[in-house]
Design a protein around this motif. Structure first.
Motif, PDB file in Angstrom:
ATOM      1  N   ASP A 138       0.838  -1.199   0.000  1.00  0.00           N
ATOM      2  CA  ASP A 138       0.000   0.000   0.000  1.00  0.00           C
ATOM      3  C   ASP A 138       0.874   1.251   0.000  1.00  0.00           C
ATOM      4  OD1 ASP A 138       0.977   0.094   2.563  1.00  0.00           O
ATOM      5  OD2 ASP A 138      -0.935   0.674   3.462  1.00  0.00           O
ATOM      6  N   LYS A 139       0.239   2.397   0.196  1.00  0.00           N
ATOM      7  CA  LYS A 139       0.948   3.667   0.110  1.00  0.00           C
ATOM      8  C   LYS A 139       2.034   3.797   1.166  1.00  0.00           C
ATOM      9  CE  LYS A 139      -0.147   8.572  -0.480  1.00  0.00           C
ATOM     10  NZ  LYS A 139      -1.247   9.576  -0.475  1.00  0.00           N
ATOM     11  N   ARG A 140       1.878   3.115   2.313  1.00  0.00           N
ATOM     12  CA  ARG A 140       2.864   3.176   3.393  1.00  0.00           C
ATOM     13  C   ARG A 140       3.791   1.976   3.414  1.00  0.00           C
ATOM     14  NH1 ARG A 140      -0.796   4.190   8.567  1.00  0.00           N
ATOM     15  NH2 ARG A 140      -1.646   2.252   7.731  1.00  0.00           N
ATOM     16  N   GLY A 141       3.653   1.086   2.437  1.00  0.00           N
ATOM     17  CA  GLY A 141       4.539  -0.059   2.360  1.00  0.00           C
ATOM     18  C   GLY A 141       4.053  -1.290   3.086  1.00  0.00           C
ATOM     19  N   LEU A 142       2.794  -1.314   3.544  1.00  0.00           N
ATOM     20  CA  LEU A 142       2.233  -2.494   4.201  1.00  0.00           C
ATOM     21  C   LEU A 142       1.756  -3.498   3.162  1.00  0.00           C
ATOM     22  CD1 LEU A 142       0.173  -0.762   7.034  1.00  0.00           C
ATOM     23  CD2 LEU A 142       2.434  -1.827   7.207  1.00  0.00           C
ATOM     24  N   THR A 143       1.893  -4.780   3.490  1.00  0.00           N
ATOM     25  CA  THR A 143       1.534  -5.840   2.551  1.00  0.00           C
ATOM     26  C   THR A 143       0.032  -6.102   2.588  1.00  0.00           C
ATOM     27  OG1 THR A 143       3.690  -6.878   2.840  1.00  0.00           O
ATOM     28  CG2 THR A 143       1.932  -8.238   1.904  1.00  0.00           C
ATOM     29  N   VAL A 144      -0.575  -6.127   1.413  1.00  0.00           N
ATOM     30  CA  VAL A 144      -2.011  -6.389   1.257  1.00  0.00           C
ATOM     31  C   VAL A 144      -2.181  -7.436   0.164  1.00  0.00           C
ATOM     32  CG1 VAL A 144      -4.259  -5.401   0.716  1.00  0.00           C
ATOM     33  CG2 VAL A 144      -2.567  -4.041   1.944  1.00  0.00           C
ATOM     34  N   ASN A 145      -3.052  -8.426   0.400  1.00  0.00           N
ATOM     35  CA  ASN A 145      -3.339  -9.464  -0.588  1.00  0.00           C
ATOM     36  C   ASN A 145      -4.688  -9.184  -1.237  1.00  0.00           C
ATOM     37  OD1 ASN A 145      -0.963 -10.902  -0.083  1.00  0.00           O
ATOM     38  ND2 ASN A 145      -1.905 -12.030   1.602  1.00  0.00           N
ATOM     39  N   ILE A 146      -4.707  -9.210  -2.558  1.00  0.00           N
ATOM     40  CA  ILE A 146      -5.909  -8.903  -3.329  1.00  0.00           C
ATOM     41  C   ILE A 146      -6.398 -10.166  -4.032  1.00  0.00           C
ATOM     42  CG2 ILE A 146      -6.906  -7.480  -5.137  1.00  0.00           C
ATOM     43  CD1 ILE A 146      -5.997  -5.901  -2.712  1.00  0.00           C
ATOM     44  N   ASP A 147      -7.673 -10.532  -3.784  1.00  0.00           N
ATOM     45  CA  ASP A 147      -8.324 -11.636  -4.492  1.00  0.00           C
ATOM     46  C   ASP A 147      -9.133 -11.059  -5.639  1.00  0.00           C
ATOM     47  OD1 ASP A 147      -7.224 -13.152  -2.562  1.00  0.00           O
ATOM     48  OD2 ASP A 147      -9.081 -14.057  -1.839  1.00  0.00           O
ATOM     49  N   GLN A 194      -7.692   2.885   3.942  1.00  0.00           N
ATOM     50  CA  GLN A 194      -8.603   3.454   2.958  1.00  0.00           C
ATOM     51  C   GLN A 194      -9.190   2.401   2.020  1.00  0.00           C
ATOM     52  OE1 GLN A 194      -5.897   6.265   1.134  1.00  0.00           O
ATOM     53  NE2 GLN A 194      -6.778   7.984   2.284  1.00  0.00           N
ATOM     54  N   LEU A 195      -8.557   1.253   1.929  1.00  0.00           N
ATOM     55  CA  LEU A 195      -8.980   0.265   0.928  1.00  0.00           C
ATOM     56  C   LEU A 195     -10.421  -0.199   1.118  1.00  0.00           C
ATOM     57  CD1 LEU A 195      -5.726  -1.881   0.564  1.00  0.00           C
ATOM     58  CD2 LEU A 195      -6.571  -0.049  -0.907  1.00  0.00           C
ATOM     59  N   PRO A 196     -10.861  -0.568   2.344  1.00  0.00           N
ATOM     60  CA  PRO A 196     -12.265  -0.996   2.472  1.00  0.00           C
ATOM     61  C   PRO A 196     -13.259   0.103   2.110  1.00  0.00           C
ATOM     62  CG  PRO A 196     -10.976  -1.711   4.374  1.00  0.00           C
ATOM     63  CD  PRO A 196     -10.122  -0.756   3.609  1.00  0.00           C
ATOM     64  N   GLU A 197     -12.953   1.354   2.477  1.00  0.00           N
ATOM     65  CA  GLU A 197     -13.867   2.444   2.191  1.00  0.00           C
ATOM     66  C   GLU A 197     -13.901   2.779   0.699  1.00  0.00           C
ATOM     67  OE1 GLU A 197     -12.694   5.735   4.545  1.00  0.00           O
ATOM     68  OE2 GLU A 197     -13.095   4.749   6.475  1.00  0.00           O
ATOM     69  N   MET A 198     -12.778   2.622   0.015  1.00  0.00           N
ATOM     70  CA  MET A 198     -12.678   2.960  -1.405  1.00  0.00           C
ATOM     71  C   MET A 198     -12.808   1.734  -2.296  1.00  0.00           C
ATOM     72  SD  MET A 198     -12.222   6.193  -1.079  1.00  0.00           S
ATOM     73  CE  MET A 198     -11.800   6.656  -2.747  1.00  0.00           C
ATOM     74  N   ARG A 199     -13.425   0.672  -1.797  1.00  0.00           N
ATOM     75  CA  ARG A 199     -13.487  -0.600  -2.530  1.00  0.00           C
ATOM     76  C   ARG A 199     -14.122  -0.428  -3.920  1.00  0.00           C
ATOM     77  NH1 ARG A 199     -13.907  -6.223  -1.679  1.00  0.00           N
ATOM     78  NH2 ARG A 199     -15.299  -7.179  -3.187  1.00  0.00           N
ATOM     79  N   ASN A 200     -15.272   0.235  -3.992  1.00  0.00           N
ATOM     80  CA  ASN A 200     -15.963   0.374  -5.276  1.00  0.00           C
ATOM     81  C   ASN A 200     -15.128   1.166  -6.276  1.00  0.00           C
ATOM     82  OD1 ASN A 200     -18.151  -1.038  -4.221  1.00  0.00           O
ATOM     83  ND2 ASN A 200     -19.213   0.834  -3.574  1.00  0.00           N
ATOM     84  N   GLU A 201     -14.517   2.244  -5.814  1.00  0.00           N
ATOM     85  CA  GLU A 201     -13.682   3.042  -6.717  1.00  0.00           C
ATOM     86  C   GLU A 201     -12.468   2.241  -7.189  1.00  0.00           C
ATOM     87  OE1 GLU A 201     -14.942   3.930  -3.935  1.00  0.00           O
ATOM     88  OE2 GLU A 201     -16.064   5.806  -4.217  1.00  0.00           O
ATOM     89  N   ILE A 202     -11.877   1.469  -6.289  1.00  0.00           N
ATOM     90  CA  ILE A 202     -10.702   0.669  -6.652  1.00  0.00           C
ATOM     91  C   ILE A 202     -11.085  -0.407  -7.662  1.00  0.00           C
ATOM     92  CG2 ILE A 202      -9.015  -0.975  -5.750  1.00  0.00           C
ATOM     93  CD1 ILE A 202      -9.014   0.653  -3.158  1.00  0.00           C
TER      94      ILE A 202
END
Length: 364
Positions: A138-147, A194-202
């Motif tokens: 993510d923007k701060r360098g944290l690891t996120v897994n996307i399905d 921010q990812l859960p809140e911006m899910r639709n936009e993403i």
């Protein structure tokens, strides 16, 4: 040729009788034609058998199913016109036909192991692949897994050119690489919170950019059907933090709802009180108006009565009353009559007998 030589070969050539004799005797020194006794059609039958055996072994044909196209290769060169569904022949060794699946295909990027639809028909269906979830920073360098799940199909009209250019692993080179590149680019713009809140936009941004990236390729070799964002797997610490924030927001929302509810109840109570006061005022005003109207009418009646009185009328009324007293004296001789001055009330009478009784009872 000299005569002696001719005589020599004639002597060496065996006669028909001698050949038949040798055959009957089972001599093995002379050749015996196996087709000599099968008639004139035997050679053709033999040729047909040989051709059938060659077809069975070499198999110079292939069948293209619906949902597929055939790519013919002539001495290593791809023909650009795809072959439709049906039976197609080719020259073994020099030519080859490759069937290519043009049905809707799917690639899933997920760490959840589930059964794939169509496993029992893999030889016919195909086009189902599972890859690990896409790991993104993510923007701060944290690891996120996307399905994510992608549906697409190979464009039939340009399938030969696509396979010729990209090879059999065209899915990895076109779809897989583009999807991973776009997902990392889009998700990397946001923080994990921010990812859960911006899910639709993403999700919309990923689908749009993947389609643009694939469609920009020469001849548009792949038609993209859909790109579906399924799950955003956050780090445990971030997930716990988001849950705490959500709980706090829910508490604030509940408090605001209760406040609004109390406010509405107070407003309703005030409305009820105002309505009750208005009702009482209207009732009081109505009662006052009633009394006023009755008083006014009574005053009018009194004025009418007063205006209608005359000395002659009063004298007549006195005579009527006197007659009533006279009639009463006939019944009660102990009655006493008082005359009031002015003639306002002609007579007042009381029962003297009843008064005497009251005096006797008082003495006792």
């Amino acid at each position: 040729m000299p005569a002696d030589m001719n005589d020599y070969f004639k002597k060496k050539k065996p006669s028909n009788n001698s050949m038949n004799t040798n055959n009957n005797s089972g001599g093995g020194g002379n050749f015996n034609n196996p087709l000599s006794g099968m008639g004139k059609g035997a050679p053709w039958m033999f040729i047909i058998v040989v051709i059938g055996f060659a077809l069975f072994v070499l198999k110079p044909f292939t069948i293209i199913n619906s949902g597929e196209v055939g790519i013919k290769i002539n001495t290593g060169k791809f023909e650009q016109e795809p072959l439709g569904a049906g039976l197609h022949f080719f020259v073994p060794v020099l030519q080859k036909i490759i069937p290519v699946n043009t049905r809707i295909r799917m690639i899933t990027y997920s760490d959840v192991r589930t059964g794939e639809l169509g496993d029992a028909y893999r030889n016919l269906e195909g086009g189902l692949k599972r890859n690990p979830a896409i790991t993104v920073l993510d923007k701060r360098g944290l690891t996120v897994n996307i399905d994510i799940a992608v549906q697409y199909r190979l464009k039939a009209e340009t399938a030969p050119a696509t396979i010729e250019k990209w090879g059999a692993s065209w899915e990895e080179k076109i779809i897989n690489s583009k999807v991973r590149e776009v997902v990392r680019d889009v998700v990397g713009r946001y923080t994990a919170e921010q990812l859960p809140e911006m899910r639709n936009e993403i999700a919309a941004a990923i689908e749009t950019k993947v389609k643009e990236s694939v469609d920009s390729l020469e001849n548009r070799p792949v038609i993209l059907a859909s790109v579906e964002l399924r799950t955003i797997n956050l780090p445990p610490k971030i997930k716990d933090q988001i849950e705490r924030v959500q709980i706090a927001k829910q508490d604030v929302t509940i408090a605001e709802q209760e406040k609004e509810k109390a406010k509405q109840q107070a407003q309703r109570a005030a409305e009820v009180a105002r309505g009750e006061a208005e009702r009482n005022r209207i009732e009081a005003q109505g009662e006052a108006d009633k009394i006023r109207i009755e008083a006014e009418e009574q005053a009018k009646a009194n004025r009418l009565i007063s205006d209608s009185l005359s000395p002659e009328l009063l004298q007549l009324e006195q005579i009527k009353t006197q007659n009533k007293f006279n009639e009463a004296l006939k019944v009660n001789k102990d009655a006493q009559i008082f005359l009031t001055p002015g003639g306002a009330v002609p007579n007042i009478w009381v029962d003297a007998k009843g008064k005497e009784k009251q005096r006797l009872m008082g003495q006792q």
